[in-house]
Design a protein around this motif. Structure first.
Motif, PDB file in Angstrom:
ATOM      1  N   GLU A   5       0.844  -1.193   0.000  1.00 15.21           N
ATOM      2  CA  GLU A   5       0.000   0.000   0.000  1.00 15.21           C
ATOM      3  C   GLU A   5       0.886   1.253   0.000  1.00 15.21           C
ATOM      4  O   GLU A   5       1.997   1.232   0.527  1.00 15.21           O
ATOM      5  N   HIS A  35       5.665   0.788  12.277  1.00 12.04           N
ATOM      6  CA  HIS A  35       4.435   0.370  11.576  1.00 12.04           C
ATOM      7  C   HIS A  35       3.509  -0.463  12.478  1.00 12.04           C
ATOM      8  O   HIS A  35       2.274  -0.336  12.420  1.00 12.04           O
ATOM      9  N   SER A  63      -1.105  -9.155  11.200  1.00 12.05           N
ATOM     10  CA  SER A  63      -1.018  -8.609   9.840  1.00 12.05           C
ATOM     11  C   SER A  63      -0.414  -9.646   8.910  1.00 12.05           C
ATOM     12  O   SER A  63      -0.221 -10.803   9.290  1.00 12.05           O
ATOM     13  N   GLY A 121       2.594  -9.721   7.898  1.00 12.77           N
ATOM     14  CA  GLY A 121       3.970 -10.039   8.270  1.00 12.77           C
ATOM     15  C   GLY A 121       4.159 -10.324   9.751  1.00 12.77           C
ATOM     16  O   GLY A 121       5.237 -10.746  10.171  1.00 12.77           O
ATOM     17  N   PHE A 158      -3.432 -16.987   6.226  1.00  9.04           N
ATOM     18  CA  PHE A 158      -4.685 -16.799   5.482  1.00  9.04           C
ATOM     19  C   PHE A 158      -4.380 -16.774   3.979  1.00  9.04           C
ATOM     20  O   PHE A 158      -5.073 -17.402   3.177  1.00  9.04           O
ATOM     21  N   ASP A 159      -3.321 -16.034   3.605  1.00 11.09           N
ATOM     22  CA  ASP A 159      -2.982 -15.920   2.178  1.00 11.09           C
ATOM     23  C   ASP A 159      -2.556 -17.268   1.601  1.00 11.09           C
ATOM     24  O   ASP A 159      -2.927 -17.627   0.486  1.00 11.09           O
ATOM     25  N   PRO A 206      -5.406 -10.892  -2.145  1.00 11.65           N
ATOM     26  CA  PRO A 206      -5.057 -11.305  -0.787  1.00 11.65           C
ATOM     27  C   PRO A 206      -6.111 -12.269  -0.227  1.00 11.65           C
ATOM     28  O   PRO A 206      -7.309 -12.058  -0.374  1.00 11.65           O
ATOM     29  N   GLY A 207      -5.618 -13.309   0.431  1.00 14.59           N
ATOM     30  CA  GLY A 207      -6.460 -14.445   0.779  1.00 14.59           C
ATOM     31  C   GLY A 207      -7.395 -14.255   1.963  1.00 14.59           C
ATOM     32  O   GLY A 207      -8.433 -14.928   2.044  1.00 14.59           O
ATOM     33  N   GLY A 208      -7.046 -13.353   2.902  1.00 16.17           N
ATOM     34  CA  GLY A 208      -7.855 -13.211   4.119  1.00 16.17           C
ATOM     35  C   GLY A 208      -9.332 -12.996   3.843  1.00 16.17           C
ATOM     36  O   GLY A 208     -10.179 -13.788   4.281  1.00 16.17           O
ATOM     37  N   GLU A 212     -12.467 -15.679   4.449  1.00 12.00           N
ATOM     38  CA  GLU A 212     -13.602 -15.288   5.300  1.00 12.00           C
ATOM     39  C   GLU A 212     -14.921 -15.426   4.533  1.00 12.00           C
ATOM     40  O   GLU A 212     -15.906 -15.954   5.062  1.00 12.00           O
ATOM     41  N   GLY A 257      -4.005  -4.521  12.548  1.00 16.44           N
ATOM     42  CA  GLY A 257      -3.447  -5.265  11.415  1.00 16.44           C
ATOM     43  C   GLY A 257      -4.559  -5.769  10.515  1.00 16.44           C
ATOM     44  O   GLY A 257      -5.730  -5.833  10.929  1.00 16.44           O
ATOM     45  N   GLY A 258      -4.187  -6.140   9.292  1.00 17.56           N
ATOM     46  CA  GLY A 258      -5.175  -6.527   8.280  1.00 17.56           C
ATOM     47  C   GLY A 258      -6.142  -7.598   8.743  1.00 17.56           C
ATOM     48  O   GLY A 258      -7.339  -7.538   8.434  1.00 17.56           O
ATOM     49  N   ALA A 303      -9.632  -7.103  10.422  1.00 18.89           N
ATOM     50  CA  ALA A 303     -10.858  -6.855   9.645  1.00 18.89           C
ATOM     51  C   ALA A 303     -11.748  -8.099   9.612  1.00 18.89           C
ATOM     52  O   ALA A 303     -12.890  -8.030   9.166  1.00 18.89           O
ATOM     53  N   ILE A 332      -6.327  -2.454   7.473  1.00 17.82           N
ATOM     54  CA  ILE A 332      -5.222  -2.667   6.527  1.00 17.82           C
ATOM     55  C   ILE A 332      -4.303  -1.437   6.561  1.00 17.82           C
ATOM     56  O   ILE A 332      -4.653  -0.398   7.121  1.00 17.82           O
ATOM     57  N   ASP A 333      -3.133  -1.584   5.964  1.00 22.12           N
ATOM     58  CA  ASP A 333      -2.131  -0.520   6.026  1.00 22.12           C
ATOM     59  C   ASP A 333      -2.694   0.815   5.525  1.00 22.12           C
ATOM     60  O   ASP A 333      -3.304   0.874   4.457  1.00 22.12           O
TER      61      ASP A 333
HETATM   62  O1  KG4 Z   1      -1.779  -5.091   7.939  1.00 21.91           O
HETATM   63  P1  KG4 Z   1      -1.828  -5.453   6.497  1.00 21.91           P
HETATM   64  O2  KG4 Z   1      -2.651  -4.592   5.573  1.00 21.91           O
HETATM   65  O3  KG4 Z   1      -0.401  -5.525   5.879  1.00 21.91           O
HETATM   66  C1  KG4 Z   1       0.721  -5.911   6.601  1.00 21.91           C
HETATM   67  O4  KG4 Z   1       1.222  -5.102   7.424  1.00 21.91           O
HETATM   68  O5  KG4 Z   1       1.135  -7.063   6.385  1.00 21.91           O
HETATM   69  O6  KG4 Z   1      -2.347  -6.960   6.474  1.00 21.91           O
HETATM   70  C2  KG4 Z   1      -2.538  -7.652   5.282  1.00 21.91           C
HETATM   71  C3  KG4 Z   1      -2.996  -9.044   5.653  1.00 21.91           C
HETATM   72  C4  KG4 Z   1      -3.071  -9.983   4.448  1.00 21.91           C
HETATM   73  O7  KG4 Z   1      -2.399 -11.170   4.782  1.00 21.91           O
HETATM   74  C5  KG4 Z   1      -4.572 -10.206   4.287  1.00 21.91           C
HETATM   75  O8  KG4 Z   1      -4.900 -11.466   3.738  1.00 21.91           O
HETATM   76  C6  KG4 Z   1      -5.065 -10.074   5.717  1.00 21.91           C
HETATM   77  O9  KG4 Z   1      -4.302  -9.012   6.242  1.00 21.91           O
HETATM   78  N1  KG4 Z   1      -6.507  -9.755   5.784  1.00 21.91           N
HETATM   79  C7  KG4 Z   1      -7.422 -10.567   6.353  1.00 21.91           C
HETATM   80  C8  KG4 Z   1      -8.688  -9.955   6.142  1.00 21.91           C
HETATM   81  N2  KG4 Z   1      -8.483  -8.768   5.478  1.00 21.91           N
HETATM   82  C9  KG4 Z   1      -7.136  -8.667   5.272  1.00 21.91           C
HETATM   83  N3  KG4 Z   1      -7.286 -11.754   6.978  1.00 21.91           N
HETATM   84  C10 KG4 Z   1      -8.415 -12.351   7.429  1.00 21.91           C
HETATM   85  N4  KG4 Z   1      -9.660 -11.834   7.256  1.00 21.91           N
HETATM   86  C11 KG4 Z   1      -9.840 -10.647   6.631  1.00 21.91           C
HETATM   87  N5  KG4 Z   1     -11.062 -10.150   6.463  1.00 21.91           N
END
Ligand code: KG4
Ligand code: ZN
Length: 325
Positions: free
Chosen positions: A12, A109, A135, A137, A165-166, A177-179, A183, A265-266, A269, A295-296
């Motif tokens: 991002e 971060h 997140s 990472g 998740f990914d 992105p897999g999360g 879900e 962290g992502g 959500a 998310i970031d």
């Molecule tokens: O915090 P972020 O935007 O970036 C980092 O700092 O890494 O997190 C991104 C991560 C990705 O692995 C994405 O698949 C996960 O957050 N993510 C989720 C969801 N939305 C984003 N994981 C599970 N459920 C979600 N709804």
């Protein structure tokens, strides 16, 4: 105090503007995530090249409704992250601080992810708290005595929660992105859990996590002809990972006797994670970032900077890819 925050640690590119760590003025986010879809994960070179292109338009758009004269400081996430990506945000922030003659604040971060929770939240923040960063990472548990006094309790020994998740999404043939995809698939499973997957380290007395065994268990089930649908596997996986996150957080809450639980962290959500936290920590103040702030994003960096005004010399700040708590 109004702070402009820059975020460019991964895929991002974002500039957010926040007043007094709470009031959201702007939050412009550009993502290259679609460009990484065919690779199933972020390609650092692709991410950084895109960030060079979008950082100036993103900055310009963030200033649509506020003049630079009304900004008191510049903040930037200087780590952890991908070095090529970090450099773009860090150099942009240093330039702004020098040219506009404003103080520069460097932000971790991961601390930013937790600070996302203070934005537009009307409650008075009740410390002490247990913080959970989940997140792409990182997976980290933090004890927070105050904004500035924190202690790292534990983290993942292998894959991070978002990363798993990914990877599970990829195993199931779902896009990156897999999360959010996992879900969504899980929502379509209408049966009940048979606890198909292990809950790694759930009985361990410490605060560390390990998720690679869970990922392997999913891969092994997919390899054999189990007759299980993608929806059911997604559901069972999500239950397993959420159970571990709830259980480890509960252990920290019991040990440190806190008033609040703060998740960032992502992965924050994730609706199922939010649901299970609400059920398990009903007697505490529970914080999840508002929509779009998990998310970031640059706003979370601006919010964190308000509480960590370190006034760094712009000529001395450098990116730190392996920065930790
Ligand atoms: O915090 P972020 O935007 O970036 C980092 O700092 O890494 O997190 C991104 C991560 C990705 O692995 C994405 O698949 C996960 O957050 N993510 C989720 C969801 N939305 C984003 N994981 C599970 N459920 C979600 N709804
Ligand atoms: Zn992040």
């Amino acid at each position: 105090m109004t702070i402009l925050g820059i975020e460019s640690t991964c895929d991002e590119t974002s500039v957010g503007i926040v007043k007094n760590g709470k009031e959201l003025i702007a939050n412009v986010v550009a993502s290259s995530s679609l460009m990484h879809k065919k690779y199933g994960g972020v390609v650092p070179e692709v991410a950084a090249r895109e960030q060079v292109k979008v950082i100036i338009p993103t900055l310009k758009e963030s200033l649509d409704n506020i003049a630079p004269d009304n900004i008191d400081a510049i903040a930037v996430a200087h780590g952890p992250g991908l070095v090529g990506s970090l450099l773009i945000g860090v150099e942009c922030a240093k330039t702004l601080a020098l040219v506009w003659n404003k103080p520069l604040i460097s932000v971790n971060h991961l601390v930013g992810h937790l600070a996302a929770n203070w934005i537009d939240d009307k409650r008075r923040i009740m410390f002490p708290a247990v913080g959970l960063v989940v997140s792409g990472g990182h997976t980290d548990l933090i004890y927070m005595e105050s904004h500035n006094k924190t202690k790292h309790l534990g983290g993942t020994r292998d894959d991070a929660a978002g990363e798993v998740f990914d990877k599970v999404a990829r195993i199931l043939g779902l896009p990156y992105p897999g999360g959010p995809e996992v879900e969504e698939a899980a929502k379509h499973f209408k049966g009940k859990s048979n606890r198909l997957f292990p809950r790694p380290m759930i009985g361990d007395m410490g605060f560390d996590f390990s998720f690679s065994g869970l990922k392997t268990a999913v891969a092994n089930l997919v390899k054999i002809d189990s007759g299980k649908s993608v929806e059911e596997i997604a559901y069972e996986f999500q239950e397993a990972i959420v159970d571990v996150l709830v259980s480890k957080t509960a252990r920290a809450v019991e040990k440190f006797i806190v008033n609040s639980v703060v998740v960032g962290g992502g992965v924050a959500a994730n609706g199922r994670l939010q649901e299970k936290f609400a059920r398990n920590f009903a007697s505490l103040n529970i914080y999840f970032p508002a929509k779009g702030l998990a998310i970031d994003n640059g706003a979370m960096i601006a919010a964190a900077a308000y509480y960590h005004q370190n006034n760094i010399d712009p000529l001395k700040l450098s990116a730190n890819p392996s920065l930790y708590f």
